[in-house]
Design a protein around this motif. Structure first.
Motif, PDB file in Angstrom:
ATOM      1  N   LEU A   1      18.930  37.500  53.891  1.00  0.00           N
ATOM      2  CA  LEU A   1      18.973  37.626  52.431  1.00  0.00           C
ATOM      3  C   LEU A   1      20.322  38.158  52.001  1.00  0.00           C
ATOM      4  CD1 LEU A   1      15.507  39.306  51.765  1.00  0.00           C
ATOM      5  CD2 LEU A   1      16.104  36.896  51.506  1.00  0.00           C
ATOM      6  N   SER A   2      20.869  37.555  50.972  1.00  0.00           N
ATOM      7  CA  SER A   2      22.150  38.000  50.444  1.00  0.00           C
ATOM      8  C   SER A   2      22.116  37.865  48.926  1.00  0.00           C
ATOM      9  CB  SER A   2      23.276  37.141  51.021  1.00  0.00           C
ATOM     10  OG  SER A   2      24.521  37.604  50.578  1.00  0.00           O
ATOM     11  N   ASP A   3      22.689  38.847  48.239  1.00  0.00           N
ATOM     12  CA  ASP A   3      22.732  38.812  46.788  1.00  0.00           C
ATOM     13  C   ASP A   3      24.094  39.287  46.330  1.00  0.00           C
ATOM     14  OD1 ASP A   3      21.547  38.316  44.255  1.00  0.00           O
ATOM     15  OD2 ASP A   3      21.324  40.467  43.973  1.00  0.00           O
ATOM     16  N   THR A   4      24.655  38.584  45.351  1.00  0.00           N
ATOM     17  CA  THR A   4      25.955  38.938  44.797  1.00  0.00           C
ATOM     18  C   THR A   4      25.806  39.220  43.312  1.00  0.00           C
ATOM     19  OG1 THR A   4      27.105  37.594  46.433  1.00  0.00           O
ATOM     20  CG2 THR A   4      28.321  38.149  44.438  1.00  0.00           C
ATOM     21  N   GLN A   5      26.398  40.313  42.865  1.00  0.00           N
ATOM     22  CA  GLN A   5      26.392  40.704  41.459  1.00  0.00           C
ATOM     23  C   GLN A   5      27.828  40.979  41.037  1.00  0.00           C
ATOM     24  OE1 GLN A   5      23.608  41.142  39.399  1.00  0.00           O
ATOM     25  NE2 GLN A   5      22.399  40.258  41.052  1.00  0.00           N
ATOM     26  N   THR A   6      28.101  40.818  39.744  1.00  0.00           N
ATOM     27  CA  THR A   6      29.403  41.158  39.196  1.00  0.00           C
ATOM     28  C   THR A   6      29.215  42.228  38.135  1.00  0.00           C
ATOM     29  OG1 THR A   6      30.245  38.949  39.623  1.00  0.00           O
ATOM     30  CG2 THR A   6      31.454  40.264  38.030  1.00  0.00           C
ATOM     31  N   LEU A   7      30.001  43.293  38.235  1.00  0.00           N
ATOM     32  CA  LEU A   7      29.935  44.416  37.308  1.00  0.00           C
ATOM     33  C   LEU A   7      31.272  44.550  36.604  1.00  0.00           C
ATOM     34  CD1 LEU A   7      28.525  46.879  39.961  1.00  0.00           C
ATOM     35  CD2 LEU A   7      27.179  45.680  38.255  1.00  0.00           C
ATOM     36  N   SER A   8      31.243  44.977  35.353  1.00  0.00           N
ATOM     37  CA  SER A   8      32.476  45.163  34.592  1.00  0.00           C
ATOM     38  C   SER A   8      32.451  46.548  33.955  1.00  0.00           C
ATOM     39  CB  SER A   8      32.584  44.083  33.520  1.00  0.00           C
ATOM     40  OG  SER A   8      33.808  44.198  32.838  1.00  0.00           O
ATOM     41  N   GLU A   9      33.531  47.296  34.141  1.00  0.00           N
ATOM     42  CA  GLU A   9      33.636  48.658  33.617  1.00  0.00           C
ATOM     43  C   GLU A   9      35.058  48.925  33.129  1.00  0.00           C
ATOM     44  OE1 GLU A   9      31.280  51.094  33.452  1.00  0.00           O
ATOM     45  OE2 GLU A   9      29.715  49.903  34.419  1.00  0.00           O
ATOM     46  N   CYS A  10      35.170  49.787  32.133  1.00  0.00           N
ATOM     47  CA  CYS A  10      36.473  50.218  31.648  1.00  0.00           C
ATOM     48  C   CYS A  10      36.884  51.477  32.410  1.00  0.00           C
ATOM     49  CB  CYS A  10      36.396  50.511  30.147  1.00  0.00           C
ATOM     50  SG  CYS A  10      37.985  51.016  29.462  1.00  0.00           S
ATOM     51  N   MET A  11      38.078  51.469  33.012  1.00  0.00           N
ATOM     52  CA  MET A  11      38.567  52.623  33.750  1.00  0.00           C
ATOM     53  C   MET A  11      39.508  53.446  32.863  1.00  0.00           C
ATOM     54  SD  MET A  11      40.966  53.047  37.113  1.00  0.00           S
ATOM     55  CE  MET A  11      40.772  51.362  37.492  1.00  0.00           C
ATOM     56  N   ALA A  12      39.148  54.705  32.656  1.00  0.00           N
ATOM     57  CA  ALA A  12      39.946  55.628  31.847  1.00  0.00           C
ATOM     58  C   ALA A  12      41.076  56.223  32.696  1.00  0.00           C
ATOM     59  CB  ALA A  12      39.051  56.739  31.312  1.00  0.00           C
ATOM     60  N   PRO A  13      42.107  56.795  32.053  1.00  0.00           N
ATOM     61  CA  PRO A  13      43.228  57.370  32.803  1.00  0.00           C
ATOM     62  C   PRO A  13      42.814  58.430  33.836  1.00  0.00           C
ATOM     63  CG  PRO A  13      43.803  57.172  30.501  1.00  0.00           C
ATOM     64  CD  PRO A  13      42.341  56.815  30.604  1.00  0.00           C
ATOM     65  N   GLU A  14      41.867  59.313  33.478  1.00  0.00           N
ATOM     66  CA  GLU A  14      41.465  60.346  34.445  1.00  0.00           C
ATOM     67  C   GLU A  14      40.764  59.742  35.651  1.00  0.00           C
ATOM     68  OE1 GLU A  14      38.348  60.051  31.209  1.00  0.00           O
ATOM     69  OE2 GLU A  14      40.517  60.271  31.229  1.00  0.00           O
ATOM     70  N   GLU A  15      40.126  58.603  35.477  1.00  0.00           N
ATOM     71  CA  GLU A  15      39.461  57.937  36.599  1.00  0.00           C
ATOM     72  C   GLU A  15      40.458  57.230  37.502  1.00  0.00           C
ATOM     73  OE1 GLU A  15      35.268  56.890  34.413  1.00  0.00           O
ATOM     74  OE2 GLU A  15      37.035  55.692  33.958  1.00  0.00           O
ATOM     75  N   ALA A  16      41.554  56.747  36.933  1.00  0.00           N
ATOM     76  CA  ALA A  16      42.553  56.011  37.706  1.00  0.00           C
ATOM     77  C   ALA A  16      43.252  56.897  38.731  1.00  0.00           C
ATOM     78  CB  ALA A  16      43.583  55.400  36.767  1.00  0.00           C
ATOM     79  N   ASN A  17      43.194  58.207  38.539  1.00  0.00           N
ATOM     80  CA  ASN A  17      43.890  59.127  39.444  1.00  0.00           C
ATOM     81  C   ASN A  17      42.969  59.892  40.374  1.00  0.00           C
ATOM     82  OD1 ASN A  17      46.511  58.515  38.519  1.00  0.00           O
ATOM     83  ND2 ASN A  17      46.043  59.628  36.643  1.00  0.00           N
ATOM     84  N   GLN A  18      41.698  59.491  40.455  1.00  0.00           N
ATOM     85  CA  GLN A  18      40.762  60.169  41.365  1.00  0.00           C
ATOM     86  C   GLN A  18      41.180  59.906  42.810  1.00  0.00           C
ATOM     87  OE1 GLN A  18      36.680  59.508  40.499  1.00  0.00           O
ATOM     88  NE2 GLN A  18      35.955  60.501  42.342  1.00  0.00           N
ATOM     89  N   SER A  19      41.000  60.901  43.675  1.00  0.00           N
ATOM     90  CA  SER A  19      41.375  60.759  45.083  1.00  0.00           C
ATOM     91  C   SER A  19      40.421  59.821  45.818  1.00  0.00           C
ATOM     92  CB  SER A  19      41.361  62.123  45.768  1.00  0.00           C
ATOM     93  OG  SER A  19      40.022  62.580  45.908  1.00  0.00           O
ATOM     94  N   MET A  20      40.889  59.294  46.928  1.00  0.00           N
ATOM     95  CA  MET A  20      40.045  58.450  47.773  1.00  0.00           C
ATOM     96  C   MET A  20      38.809  59.214  48.235  1.00  0.00           C
ATOM     97  SD  MET A  20      41.555  55.407  48.237  1.00  0.00           S
ATOM     98  CE  MET A  20      41.185  54.733  49.852  1.00  0.00           C
ATOM     99  N   GLU A  21      39.001  60.472  48.614  1.00  0.00           N
ATOM    100  CA  GLU A  21      37.874  61.283  49.076  1.00  0.00           C
ATOM    101  C   GLU A  21      36.856  61.487  47.959  1.00  0.00           C
ATOM    102  OE1 GLU A  21      41.074  61.963  49.503  1.00  0.00           O
ATOM    103  OE2 GLU A  21      41.395  62.233  51.648  1.00  0.00           O
ATOM    104  N   GLY A  22      37.348  61.712  46.735  1.00  0.00           N
ATOM    105  CA  GLY A  22      36.463  61.857  45.586  1.00  0.00           C
ATOM    106  C   GLY A  22      35.697  60.582  45.308  1.00  0.00           C
ATOM    107  N   LEU A  23      36.353  59.464  45.490  1.00  0.00           N
ATOM    108  CA  LEU A  23      35.702  58.180  45.298  1.00  0.00           C
ATOM    109  C   LEU A  23      34.593  57.967  46.327  1.00  0.00           C
ATOM    110  CD1 LEU A  23      35.519  55.472  43.881  1.00  0.00           C
ATOM    111  CD2 LEU A  23      37.366  54.669  45.334  1.00  0.00           C
TER     112      LEU A  23
END
Length: 143
Positions: A41-63
């Motif tokens: 079984l396999s399922d594919t979905q597409t999601l769309s979100e707006c990334m704010a400036p504070e989110e663009a600088n989150q660390s890899m570990e935080g992600l």
């Protein structure tokens, strides 16, 4: 039913990823294509979100921590490079997932990928699953 359950669990897991990407990303509208595979079984979905400036600088570990939390899991970082974070997942009994491993990779300032192998518990039956996501900036944020 099984396909729908896994898809919902994965969407809950990846939704934060679409908005909280590793540092040095360009803000704007991001689209994530997510594929969850369980056996044949396999399922594919597409999601769309707006990334704010504070989110663009989150660390890899935080992600990684945010991704794991969206799945009902905790993360333990097992390795990092300038563009990649690898982590193990340990999940709560309430999660459809039991444990796993994943790697997030920054491809560019407008894209990243995620790949992981997860254990699932479907009605007491343990089964392996995979998750793959490709996320990229598609333009300015929609109103």
């Amino acid at each position: 039913m099984l396909k729908h359950l896994l898809c919902l669990a994965a969407i809950g897991a990846i939704a934060p990823v679409a908005t909280a990407v590793p540092g040095n990303f360009i803000t704007g509208q991001w689209e994530t294509t997510l594929t969850v595979t369980l056996g044949k079984l396999s399922d594919t979905q597409t999601l769309s979100e707006c990334m704010a400036p504070e989110e663009a600088n989150q660390s890899m570990e935080g992600l990684a921590e945010e991704f794991a939390g969206g799945m009902g899991c905790t993360s333990e970082i097992t390795g990092t490079t300038a563009d990649t974070v690898a982590f193990d997942l340990s999940c709560s009994p309430e999660s459809v997932f039991t444990e796993g491993r994943a790697t997030m990779t920054r491809v560019s300032s407008t894209g990243f990928t995620l790949e992981g192998e997860l254990g699932t518990d479907i009605n007491g039956q343990l089964m392996p699953a995979t998750i793959k996501a490709n996320s990229g900036r598609v333009g300015t944020c929609e109103s």
